[in-house]
Design an enzyme around this catalytic site. Structure first.
Site, PDB file in Angstrom:
ATOM      1  N   HIS A  26       0.811  -1.220   0.000  1.00 29.89           N
ATOM      2  CA  HIS A  26       0.000   0.000   0.000  1.00 29.89           C
ATOM      3  C   HIS A  26       0.855   1.286   0.000  1.00 29.89           C
ATOM      4  O   HIS A  26       0.730   2.164   0.840  1.00 29.89           O
ATOM      5  CB  HIS A  26      -1.101   0.012   1.069  1.00 29.89           C
ATOM      6  CG  HIS A  26      -0.686  -0.183   2.509  1.00 29.89           C
ATOM      7  ND1 HIS A  26       0.234   0.607   3.128  1.00 29.89           N
ATOM      8  CD2 HIS A  26      -1.126  -1.050   3.434  1.00 29.89           C
ATOM      9  CE1 HIS A  26       0.348   0.225   4.384  1.00 29.89           C
ATOM     10  NE2 HIS A  26      -0.446  -0.785   4.602  1.00 29.89           N
ATOM     11  N   HIS A  80      -5.034  -8.837  14.532  1.00 29.18           N
ATOM     12  CA  HIS A  80      -5.021  -7.635  13.693  1.00 29.18           C
ATOM     13  C   HIS A  80      -5.847  -7.911  12.436  1.00 29.18           C
ATOM     14  O   HIS A  80      -5.610  -8.908  11.747  1.00 29.18           O
ATOM     15  CB  HIS A  80      -3.575  -7.286  13.340  1.00 29.18           C
ATOM     16  CG  HIS A  80      -3.411  -6.042  12.522  1.00 29.18           C
ATOM     17  ND1 HIS A  80      -4.345  -5.023  12.480  1.00 29.18           N
ATOM     18  CD2 HIS A  80      -2.399  -5.640  11.701  1.00 29.18           C
ATOM     19  CE1 HIS A  80      -3.920  -4.061  11.671  1.00 29.18           C
ATOM     20  NE2 HIS A  80      -2.751  -4.414  11.179  1.00 29.18           N
ATOM     21  N   GLU A  82      -6.149  -6.125   9.614  1.00 26.67           N
ATOM     22  CA  GLU A  82      -5.731  -5.661   8.288  1.00 26.67           C
ATOM     23  C   GLU A  82      -5.593  -6.883   7.364  1.00 26.67           C
ATOM     24  O   GLU A  82      -5.125  -7.949   7.792  1.00 26.67           O
ATOM     25  CB  GLU A  82      -4.414  -4.864   8.368  1.00 26.67           C
ATOM     26  CG  GLU A  82      -4.133  -4.157   7.052  1.00 26.67           C
ATOM     27  CD  GLU A  82      -3.077  -3.054   7.135  1.00 26.67           C
ATOM     28  OE1 GLU A  82      -2.427  -2.895   8.179  1.00 26.67           O
ATOM     29  OE2 GLU A  82      -2.918  -2.351   6.114  1.00 26.67           O
ATOM     30  N   ASP A  84      -3.671  -8.132   5.234  1.00 30.56           N
ATOM     31  CA  ASP A  84      -2.471  -8.966   5.067  1.00 30.56           C
ATOM     32  C   ASP A  84      -2.430 -10.070   6.122  1.00 30.56           C
ATOM     33  O   ASP A  84      -1.694 -11.045   5.968  1.00 30.56           O
ATOM     34  CB  ASP A  84      -1.179  -8.148   5.056  1.00 30.56           C
ATOM     35  CG  ASP A  84      -1.037  -7.178   6.203  1.00 30.56           C
ATOM     36  OD1 ASP A  84      -2.073  -6.650   6.677  1.00 30.56           O
ATOM     37  OD2 ASP A  84       0.102  -6.933   6.638  1.00 30.56           O
ATOM     38  N   HIS A 146      -1.304  -0.768  15.030  1.00 29.27           N
ATOM     39  CA  HIS A 146      -1.485   0.539  14.432  1.00 29.27           C
ATOM     40  C   HIS A 146      -2.896   0.725  13.846  1.00 29.27           C
ATOM     41  O   HIS A 146      -3.139   1.718  13.132  1.00 29.27           O
ATOM     42  CB  HIS A 146      -0.433   0.746  13.316  1.00 29.27           C
ATOM     43  CG  HIS A 146      -0.673  -0.107  12.090  1.00 29.27           C
ATOM     44  ND1 HIS A 146      -0.965   0.456  10.860  1.00 29.27           N
ATOM     45  CD2 HIS A 146      -0.708  -1.430  11.901  1.00 29.27           C
ATOM     46  CE1 HIS A 146      -1.135  -0.501   9.955  1.00 29.27           C
ATOM     47  NE2 HIS A 146      -0.984  -1.646  10.576  1.00 29.27           N
ATOM     48  N   ASP A 165       1.649  -6.590  14.114  1.00 31.42           N
ATOM     49  CA  ASP A 165       2.612  -5.806  13.318  1.00 31.42           C
ATOM     50  C   ASP A 165       3.777  -5.247  14.148  1.00 31.42           C
ATOM     51  O   ASP A 165       4.863  -4.983  13.601  1.00 31.42           O
ATOM     52  CB  ASP A 165       1.907  -4.608  12.663  1.00 31.42           C
ATOM     53  CG  ASP A 165       1.166  -4.987  11.398  1.00 31.42           C
ATOM     54  OD1 ASP A 165       1.427  -6.058  10.838  1.00 31.42           O
ATOM     55  OD2 ASP A 165       0.302  -4.187  10.970  1.00 31.42           O
ATOM     56  N   TYR A 193      10.267   0.074   8.804  1.00 33.04           N
ATOM     57  CA  TYR A 193       8.880  -0.342   9.043  1.00 33.04           C
ATOM     58  C   TYR A 193       8.182   0.670   9.962  1.00 33.04           C
ATOM     59  O   TYR A 193       7.051   1.110   9.689  1.00 33.04           O
ATOM     60  CB  TYR A 193       8.863  -1.748   9.673  1.00 33.04           C
ATOM     61  CG  TYR A 193       7.480  -2.328   9.763  1.00 33.04           C
ATOM     62  CD1 TYR A 193       6.934  -3.044   8.707  1.00 33.04           C
ATOM     63  CD2 TYR A 193       6.697  -2.135  10.890  1.00 33.04           C
ATOM     64  CE1 TYR A 193       5.655  -3.555   8.771  1.00 33.04           C
ATOM     65  CE2 TYR A 193       5.416  -2.637  10.970  1.00 33.04           C
ATOM     66  CZ  TYR A 193       4.895  -3.346   9.905  1.00 33.04           C
ATOM     67  OH  TYR A 193       3.616  -3.838   9.970  1.00 33.04           O
ATOM     68  N   HIS A 226       5.193 -10.004  10.789  1.00 30.16           N
ATOM     69  CA  HIS A 226       6.067  -9.869   9.606  1.00 30.16           C
ATOM     70  C   HIS A 226       7.516 -10.078  10.043  1.00 30.16           C
ATOM     71  O   HIS A 226       7.927  -9.541  11.083  1.00 30.16           O
ATOM     72  CB  HIS A 226       5.998  -8.457   9.001  1.00 30.16           C
ATOM     73  CG  HIS A 226       4.651  -8.063   8.473  1.00 30.16           C
ATOM     74  ND1 HIS A 226       4.097  -8.610   7.338  1.00 30.16           N
ATOM     75  CD2 HIS A 226       3.766  -7.144   8.910  1.00 30.16           C
ATOM     76  CE1 HIS A 226       2.920  -8.038   7.105  1.00 30.16           C
ATOM     77  NE2 HIS A 226       2.686  -7.157   8.055  1.00 30.16           N
TER      78      HIS A 226
HETATM   79 FE1  FEO Z   1      -1.216  -3.678   9.714  1.00 34.20          FE
HETATM   80 FE2  FEO Z   1       0.739  -6.211   8.615  1.00 34.20          FE
HETATM   81  O1  FEO Z   1      -0.805  -5.180   8.729  1.00 34.20           O
END
Ligand code: FEO
Length: 400
Positions: A26, A80, A82, A84, A146, A165, A193, A226
């Protein structure tokens, strides 16, 4: 697919996916790809913690299958929402029909907005502890670290923190643990990051990490969503310190110069400003936005005290790539104290005042502007040195 899970601790396996190819996350240039980490807790019940981005379901299923039949999974936990990490959750839920899916209150709302589920999502409270078949997860709200839904989960028996994250980085790798990499390499990726994802929420980061430290949880490992798993806890302590420093916006005598150029006039001005700041003891990093990506600029802004932006005037406006960089940096809320604008033009000359306005609207104090008609004359290059001098003085005043 024939893929194996990686055993992490007595009860936990890594069952995530490696994305070697993603280069645009993104808008954030992920030059080293990333991983979407998901974890399986195997006790008297089986629990899947987070999932993977849509498109990587088969990789997740294959790794889970190397440990247990996926249909035996009892529970999902979403730390989370999001996509991903949740992009395959409804696919997995349809396939497995877990007894329960757990998420924070905001996580439940977000997941239900994104996806359809065959089972109702159960929301958990901050600091609630739930038995997952003889092992226990404590849920810790980390709202706006976040996203509003974000939370940590702490596996009490293995002393493992699932940190979503937080403390992660975009790195596709075959290695799963931090001690398989050098510290400077990981610290730089974690810094990139933070700069590109977490900076706007720095106030929350300070509060969340301070409260987390107060809990004095014993930690054997920290498992982000991640990049590598932290199993060297001395290093993880250093990572916590870095997070506090980044959140506190610790800056250096460092200037980031961002410019675009049509016929080299703005570039020549940039070089003069860079030269003067360097002579004055500044660390200077310069980016041509026609070549460098916005996220590389953001990465360098994490500890910069000055931002100097230059653009030619193109059709009565900023160069589009400069506008892109300024909007991106504004969204990241770096609150850089000192700024300046420069640029060249042929007849109308709107770019410099437009840059100055955008810098001001980002909260920067614009200490000087310089514009050159067609090409920088000796006088204009002198003005560029004066601009650099004013930036240097303002930074010195800021630190004193
Ligand atoms: Fe906030 Fe890795 O997504």
């Amino acid at each position: 697919m024939d893929l194996k899970a990686v055993k992490v601790s007595e009860h936990v396996y890594w069952v995530g996916a490696v994305d070697w190819n993603v280069r645009n996350f993104h808008g954030y240039t992920t030059s080293q790809g990333t991983t979407y980490n998901a974890y399986l807790i195997v006790a008297d019940k089986i629990t899947l913690v987070d999932t993977v981005k849509h498109g990587f379901e088969e990789e997740l299923l294959a790794r889970v299958s190397s440990v247990v039949d996926p249909s035996k999974i009892d529970y999902f936990v979403s730390n989370h929402a999001e996509p991903d990490h949740s992009g395959s959750i409804s696919f997995m839920a349809e396939k497995i029909k877990p007894k329960k899916i757990f998420a924070s209150k905001m996580g439940k709302k977000t997941l239900e907005a994104y996806f359809d589920f065959p089972v109702e999502i159960t929301s958990v409270n901050n600091l609630e502890i739930i038995d997952f078949g003889g092992v226990h997860l404590k849920f810790i709200e980390t709202r706006m670290l976040h996203w509003p839904d974000s939370m940590f989960s702490y596996l009490e028996e293995d002393k493992i923190l699932f940190s979503q994250d937080a403390f992660g980085m975009h790195l596709a790798c075959a290695e799963r643990f931090d001690d398989q990499f050098t510290w400077p390499f990981l610290a730089k990726l974690a810094s990139d990051y933070y700069a590109n994802i977490i900076t706007p929420y720095s106030q929350n980061v300070q509060k969340i990490i301070s409260a987390f430290k107060e809990m004095k949880l014993e930690l054997n490992m920290v498992l982000p969503d991640h990049g590598p798993i932290w199993r060297d806890m001395e290093r993880f302590g250093k990572m916590i310190d870095l997070y506090m420093n980044w959140a506190d916006r610790k800056m250096k005598k460092k200037a980031v110069i961002v410019f675009a150029t049509m016929w080299h006039s703005t570039e020549i001005m940039s070089k003069t400003i860079e030269d003067e700041l360097s002579q004055r003891g500044f660390e200077v990093i310069t980016f041509n936005t026609e070549i460098a990506g916005r996220s590389d600029i953001a990465s360098e802004m994490i500890d910069a005290s000055a931002l100097i932006v230059g653009s030619p005037t193109l059709n009565n406006n900023l160069f589009p790539s400069i506008s892109d960089a300024l909007i991106y940096l504004k969204g990241l809320k770096f609150k850089t104290p000192v700024a300046a604008a420069f640029g060249s033009y042929g007849w109308s000359g709107e770019s410099v005042p437009q840059i100055a306005e955008m810098l001001k609207s980002s909260g920067c104090d614009v200490v000087e502007t310089v514009g050159a008609k067609y090409k920088p004359t000796v006088e204009i290059l002198h003005d560029c040195r004066v601009l650099a001098e004013k930036v240097a003085d303002a930074v010195d005043n800021y630190f004193n």
